[in-house]
Design a protein around this motif. Structure first.
Motif, PDB file in Angstrom:
ATOM      1  N   ASP A  84       0.823  -1.210   0.000  1.00 23.58           N
ATOM      2  CA  ASP A  84       0.000   0.000   0.000  1.00 23.58           C
ATOM      3  C   ASP A  84       0.860   1.264   0.000  1.00 23.58           C
ATOM      4  OD1 ASP A  84      -2.289  -1.528   0.076  1.00 23.58           O
ATOM      5  OD2 ASP A  84      -2.467  -1.448   2.252  1.00 23.58           O
ATOM      6  N   LEU A  85       2.159   1.104   0.207  1.00 24.05           N
ATOM      7  CA  LEU A  85       3.058   2.251   0.289  1.00 24.05           C
ATOM      8  C   LEU A  85       3.402   2.776  -1.098  1.00 24.05           C
ATOM      9  CD1 LEU A  85       5.610   0.947   2.943  1.00 24.05           C
ATOM     10  CD2 LEU A  85       3.666   2.455   3.332  1.00 24.05           C
ATOM     11  N   PHE A  86       3.680   4.071  -1.155  1.00 25.14           N
ATOM     12  CA  PHE A  86       4.217   4.659  -2.384  1.00 25.14           C
ATOM     13  C   PHE A  86       5.337   5.616  -2.008  1.00 25.14           C
ATOM     14  CE2 PHE A  86       0.502   7.177  -1.197  1.00 25.14           C
ATOM     15  CZ  PHE A  86       0.941   8.489  -1.283  1.00 25.14           C
ATOM     16  N   LEU A  87       6.264   5.793  -2.937  1.00 26.68           N
ATOM     17  CA  LEU A  87       7.448   6.605  -2.707  1.00 26.68           C
ATOM     18  C   LEU A  87       7.142   8.079  -2.932  1.00 26.68           C
ATOM     19  CD1 LEU A  87      10.455   6.623  -2.032  1.00 26.68           C
ATOM     20  CD2 LEU A  87      10.921   6.168  -4.426  1.00 26.68           C
ATOM     21  N   VAL A  88       7.526   8.905  -1.981  1.00 29.64           N
ATOM     22  CA  VAL A  88       7.339  10.348  -2.085  1.00 29.64           C
ATOM     23  C   VAL A  88       8.635  11.007  -2.529  1.00 29.64           C
ATOM     24  CG1 VAL A  88       6.843  12.455  -0.787  1.00 29.64           C
ATOM     25  CG2 VAL A  88       5.520  10.387  -0.349  1.00 29.64           C
ATOM     26  N   GLU A  89       9.745  10.622  -1.881  1.00 26.30           N
ATOM     27  CA  GLU A  89      11.001  11.321  -2.173  1.00 26.30           C
ATOM     28  C   GLU A  89      12.202  10.492  -1.731  1.00 26.30           C
ATOM     29  OE1 GLU A  89      12.220  15.917  -1.699  1.00 26.30           O
ATOM     30  OE2 GLU A  89      11.574  14.983   0.166  1.00 26.30           O
ATOM     31  N   VAL A  90      13.278  10.629  -2.491  1.00 22.73           N
ATOM     32  CA  VAL A  90      14.578  10.070  -2.113  1.00 22.73           C
ATOM     33  C   VAL A  90      15.588  11.200  -2.223  1.00 22.73           C
ATOM     34  CG1 VAL A  90      16.452   8.507  -2.766  1.00 22.73           C
ATOM     35  CG2 VAL A  90      14.085   7.715  -2.863  1.00 22.73           C
ATOM     36  N   LYS A  91      16.307  11.453  -1.132  1.00 23.19           N
ATOM     37  CA  LYS A  91      17.367  12.467  -1.136  1.00 23.19           C
ATOM     38  C   LYS A  91      18.677  11.791  -0.763  1.00 23.19           C
ATOM     39  CE  LYS A  91      14.673  16.389   0.637  1.00 23.19           C
ATOM     40  NZ  LYS A  91      14.581  17.298   1.796  1.00 23.19           N
ATOM     41  N   VAL A  92      19.718  12.130  -1.498  1.00 24.74           N
ATOM     42  CA  VAL A  92      21.064  11.693  -1.133  1.00 24.74           C
ATOM     43  C   VAL A  92      21.877  12.952  -0.963  1.00 24.74           C
ATOM     44  CG1 VAL A  92      23.090  10.368  -1.780  1.00 24.74           C
ATOM     45  CG2 VAL A  92      20.812   9.544  -2.436  1.00 24.74           C
ATOM     46  N   GLY A  93      22.277  13.213   0.284  1.00 27.68           N
ATOM     47  CA  GLY A  93      22.989  14.443   0.590  1.00 27.68           C
ATOM     48  C   GLY A  93      24.462  14.223   0.838  1.00 27.68           C
ATOM     49  N   ALA A  94      25.093  15.270   1.311  1.00 19.17           N
ATOM     50  CA  ALA A  94      26.524  15.232   1.616  1.00 19.17           C
ATOM     51  C   ALA A  94      26.817  14.110   2.607  1.00 19.17           C
ATOM     52  CB  ALA A  94      26.964  16.575   2.185  1.00 19.17           C
ATOM     53  N   GLY A  95      27.943  13.446   2.396  1.00 19.11           N
ATOM     54  CA  GLY A  95      28.340  12.363   3.281  1.00 19.11           C
ATOM     55  C   GLY A  95      27.466  11.133   3.132  1.00 19.11           C
ATOM     56  N   ASN A  96      26.795  11.016   1.977  1.00 19.01           N
ATOM     57  CA  ASN A  96      25.892   9.896   1.709  1.00 19.01           C
ATOM     58  C   ASN A  96      24.787   9.762   2.752  1.00 19.01           C
ATOM     59  OD1 ASN A  96      26.526   8.894  -0.787  1.00 19.01           O
ATOM     60  ND2 ASN A  96      27.944   7.343  -0.027  1.00 19.01           N
ATOM     61  N   LEU A  97      24.222  10.892   3.157  1.00 21.68           N
ATOM     62  CA  LEU A  97      23.037  10.867   4.023  1.00 21.68           C
ATOM     63  C   LEU A  97      21.843  10.606   3.121  1.00 21.68           C
ATOM     64  CD1 LEU A  97      21.371  11.260   6.582  1.00 21.68           C
ATOM     65  CD2 LEU A  97      21.417  13.717   6.138  1.00 21.68           C
ATOM     66  N   ILE A  98      21.211   9.458   3.291  1.00 23.46           N
ATOM     67  CA  ILE A  98      20.077   9.051   2.466  1.00 23.46           C
ATOM     68  C   ILE A  98      18.799   9.227   3.269  1.00 23.46           C
ATOM     69  CG2 ILE A  98      18.987   7.147   1.231  1.00 23.46           C
ATOM     70  CD1 ILE A  98      21.824   5.912   0.986  1.00 23.46           C
ATOM     71  N   GLU A  99      17.843   9.975   2.680  1.00 19.37           N
ATOM     72  CA  GLU A  99      16.533  10.143   3.290  1.00 19.37           C
ATOM     73  C   GLU A  99      15.491   9.620   2.309  1.00 19.37           C
ATOM     74  OE1 GLU A  99      15.792  14.048   5.136  1.00 19.37           O
ATOM     75  OE2 GLU A  99      17.905  14.462   4.686  1.00 19.37           O
ATOM     76  N   VAL A 100      14.716   8.639   2.754  1.00 13.83           N
ATOM     77  CA  VAL A 100      13.665   8.046   1.942  1.00 13.83           C
ATOM     78  C   VAL A 100      12.339   8.346   2.643  1.00 13.83           C
ATOM     79  CG1 VAL A 100      12.693   5.899   1.028  1.00 13.83           C
ATOM     80  CG2 VAL A 100      15.188   6.206   1.121  1.00 13.83           C
TER      81      VAL A 100
END
Length: 154
Positions: free
Chosen positions: A19-35
């Protein structure tokens, strides 16, 4: 550095059949991944943990070190995808356009191109002394919008 587009596609494949859907993926400095994920129902911590484990299986920390945060879009988070807009049809939202105009109203409909906002406006009709309140439709394209937020009411 981890490729955000590649990770986005991988996460979408992990969410297929859920039932989930993806809103956003961010890859920032130092490989900080936010899903960030969302659903028409509340997103549980267990679902976020499951997705975290799936990502960690595919992206080996020994090969490339990263920090991973998987979470759900909150009620006060701006809407970012057409699916989120469809989730809030029939609810009140606040829209700020790219030219700075702010509108609040009922989200009437949404598709892949844009949405329609139903706004109550004071209108002075010809021949009448006092303005009346009318509901008017405001069709908007997503690219015209700076931010849309659900209006939380208690």
């Amino acid at each position: 550095m981890i490729d955000a587009n590649e990770l986005y596609k991988y996460v979408e494949s992990c969410l297929e059949g859920t039932d989930l859907f993806l809103v956003e993926v961010k890859v920032g400095a130092g490989n900080l991944i936010e899903v960030t994920v969302d659903s028409d129902a509340p997103v549980s911590i267990d679902e976020c943990e499951r997705l975290t484990r799936e990502i960690e299986k595919a992206y080996n920390r020994d090969e490339e070190d990263y920090t991973l945060e998987v979470g759900s879009a909150g009620l006060t988070s701006p809407l970012k995808t057409p699916r989120q807009y469809r989730k809030y049809i029939g609810q009140e939202v606040e829209v700020i356009s790219r030219d700075g105009k702010k509108l609040s109203g009922l989200l009437k409909s949404a598709d892949e191109e844009g949405f329609v906002l139903l706004v109550k406006e004071k209108v002075k009709r010809e021949g009448e002394k006092r303005p009346v309140i009318e509901e008017r439709e405001h069709p908007m394209k997503y690219e015209e919008v700076k931010q849309t937020k659900y209006i939380l009411k208690f």
